[in-house]
Design a protein around this motif. Structure first.
Motif, mmCIF file in Angstrom:
data_model
loop_
_atom_site.group_PDB
_atom_site.id
_atom_site.type_symbol
_atom_site.label_atom_id
_atom_site.label_comp_id
_atom_site.label_asym_id
_atom_site.label_seq_id
_atom_site.Cartn_x
_atom_site.Cartn_y
_atom_site.Cartn_z
ATOM 1 N N LEU A 87 6.573 -22.869 27.993
ATOM 2 C CA LEU A 87 5.177 -22.512 28.442
ATOM 3 C C LEU A 87 3.949 -23.038 27.508
ATOM 4 N N SER A 88 4.471 -22.622 26.189
ATOM 5 C CA SER A 88 3.535 -22.989 25.212
ATOM 6 C C SER A 88 3.034 -24.371 25.199
ATOM 7 N N MET A 89 4.038 -25.183 25.576
ATOM 8 C CA MET A 89 3.898 -26.770 25.450
ATOM 9 C C MET A 89 3.108 -27.114 26.745
ATOM 10 N N HIS A 90 3.626 -26.810 27.880
ATOM 11 C CA HIS A 90 3.665 -27.459 29.053
ATOM 12 C C HIS A 90 2.326 -26.437 30.104
ATOM 13 N N GLU A 91 2.189 -25.186 29.794
ATOM 14 C CA GLU A 91 1.398 -24.411 30.371
ATOM 15 C C GLU A 91 0.564 -23.419 29.625
ATOM 16 N N PRO A 92 -0.508 -24.016 29.118
ATOM 17 C CA PRO A 92 -1.450 -23.442 28.064
ATOM 18 C C PRO A 92 -2.017 -22.067 28.532
ATOM 19 N N TYR A 93 -2.534 -22.393 29.937
ATOM 20 C CA TYR A 93 -3.297 -21.091 30.309
ATOM 21 C C TYR A 93 -2.208 -19.841 30.857
ATOM 22 N N SER A 94 -1.321 -20.394 31.161
ATOM 23 C CA SER A 94 -0.005 -19.123 31.547
ATOM 24 C C SER A 94 0.270 -18.394 30.083
ATOM 25 N N PHE A 95 0.341 -19.093 29.104
ATOM 26 C CA PHE A 95 0.908 -18.734 27.715
ATOM 27 C C PHE A 95 -0.300 -18.067 26.995
ATOM 28 N N LYS A 96 -1.566 -18.384 27.385
ATOM 29 C CA LYS A 96 -2.595 -17.570 26.877
ATOM 30 C C LYS A 96 -2.820 -16.291 27.373
ATOM 31 N N ALA A 97 -2.301 -16.137 28.970
ATOM 32 C CA ALA A 97 -2.308 -14.913 29.348
ATOM 33 C C ALA A 97 -1.326 -13.970 29.011
ATOM 34 N N LEU A 98 -0.169 -14.476 28.551
ATOM 35 C CA LEU A 98 0.825 -13.712 27.967
ATOM 36 C C LEU A 98 0.300 -13.240 26.324
ATOM 37 N N VAL A 99 -0.093 -14.135 25.800
ATOM 38 C CA VAL A 99 -0.886 -13.637 24.397
ATOM 39 C C VAL A 99 -1.641 -12.719 24.671
ATOM 40 N N ASP A 100 -2.685 -12.748 25.814
ATOM 41 C CA ASP A 100 -3.450 -11.665 25.929
ATOM 42 C C ASP A 100 -2.725 -10.398 26.183
ATOM 43 N N ILE A 101 -1.971 -10.319 27.012
ATOM 44 C CA ILE A 101 -1.143 -9.144 27.423
ATOM 45 C C ILE A 101 -0.367 -8.611 26.309
ATOM 46 N N SER A 102 0.092 -9.506 25.264
ATOM 47 C CA SER A 102 0.696 -8.966 23.925
ATOM 48 C C SER A 102 -0.200 -8.485 22.992
ATOM 49 N N ARG A 103 -1.397 -8.977 22.904
ATOM 50 C CA ARG A 103 -2.422 -8.508 22.136
ATOM 51 C C ARG A 103 -2.920 -7.098 22.530
ATOM 52 N N ASN A 104 -2.979 -6.888 23.863
ATOM 53 C CA ASN A 104 -3.394 -5.635 24.208
ATOM 54 C C ASN A 104 -2.357 -4.623 24.245
ATOM 55 N N ALA A 105 -1.068 -4.927 24.226
ATOM 56 C CA ALA A 105 0.091 -3.907 24.002
ATOM 57 C C ALA A 105 0.277 -3.587 22.766
ATOM 58 N N PHE A 106 0.059 -4.337 21.562
ATOM 59 C CA PHE A 106 0.339 -4.009 20.169
ATOM 60 C C PHE A 106 -0.927 -3.973 19.425
ATOM 61 N N PRO A 107 -1.356 -2.726 18.839
ATOM 62 C CA PRO A 107 -2.613 -2.700 18.082
ATOM 63 C C PRO A 107 -2.845 -3.532 17.055
ATOM 64 N N GLY A 108 -1.568 -4.185 16.287
ATOM 65 C CA GLY A 108 -1.901 -4.965 15.052
ATOM 66 C C GLY A 108 -2.374 -6.468 15.706
ATOM 67 N N ASN A 109 -2.467 -6.644 16.924
ATOM 68 C CA ASN A 109 -2.871 -7.879 17.491
ATOM 69 C C ASN A 109 -4.282 -7.898 17.699
ATOM 70 N N LYS A 110 -5.149 -6.632 17.817
ATOM 71 C CA LYS A 110 -6.347 -6.604 18.146
ATOM 72 C C LYS A 110 -7.266 -7.158 17.342
ATOM 73 N N ASN A 111 -7.136 -6.884 15.830
ATOM 74 C CA ASN A 111 -8.258 -7.162 14.830
ATOM 75 C C ASN A 111 -7.916 -8.477 14.216
ATOM 76 N N VAL A 112 -7.456 -9.479 15.068
ATOM 77 C CA VAL A 112 -7.147 -10.612 14.408
ATOM 78 C C VAL A 112 -8.441 -11.773 14.691
ATOM 79 N N VAL A 113 -8.844 -12.387 13.813
ATOM 80 C CA VAL A 113 -10.073 -13.451 13.689
ATOM 81 C C VAL A 113 -9.195 -14.663 14.124
#
Length: 125
Positions: A87-113
């Motif tokens: 997904l990270s190589m061939h489907e970047p938009y789908s992978f970004k959606a997963l990154v956003d889900i992960s970012r919302n689920a784990f508070p350590g991801n939210k304050n990342v620049v």
């Protein structure tokens, strides 16, 4: 092993290892040991490659690999590393959606620049 089977396995070896039975037997035994070992190492190497690809993809969105995987685990998203790397190589938009889900689920991801974008390549000599 029988002589014919050893010489059949030694086909393609260099020098006397392909036709002299004593040398061929040693070379075939060693080759079989290598193949047994490397069938296990191949699995290890592929997992390492998948993790590197996932890490590269997540860092483009400002999250590191460990926090990304922890966020997916908390959201109960059960995709294996092979699928995530594809997904990270061939489907970047789908992978970004997963990154956003992960970012919302784990508070350590939210304050990342996000890393700064590089506009052009300049070479200074």
């Amino acid at each position: 092993m029988h002589k014919d089977r050893i010489l059949k396995l030694a086909k393609g070896f260099r020098g006397r290892a392909k036709n002299c039975i004593r040398i061929a037997r040693e070379r075939v035994e060693k080759a079989l040991q290598y193949s047994y070992r490397d069938r296990r190492n191949k699995k290890r190497d592929m997992r390492s490659l998948w993790i590197q690809r996932i890490n590269a993809g997540t860092r483009q969105h400002g999250v590191n690999y460990g926090n990304f995987m922890h966020g997916l685990m908390k959201e109960n998203i059960q995709l294996n590393r092979k699928v995530l790397s594809e997904l990270s190589m061939h489907e970047p938009y789908s992978f970004k959606a997963l990154v956003d889900i992960s970012r919302n689920a784990f508070p350590g991801n939210k304050n990342v620049v996000l890393p700064p974008k590089k506009e052009g390549i300049s070479v200074v000599l």
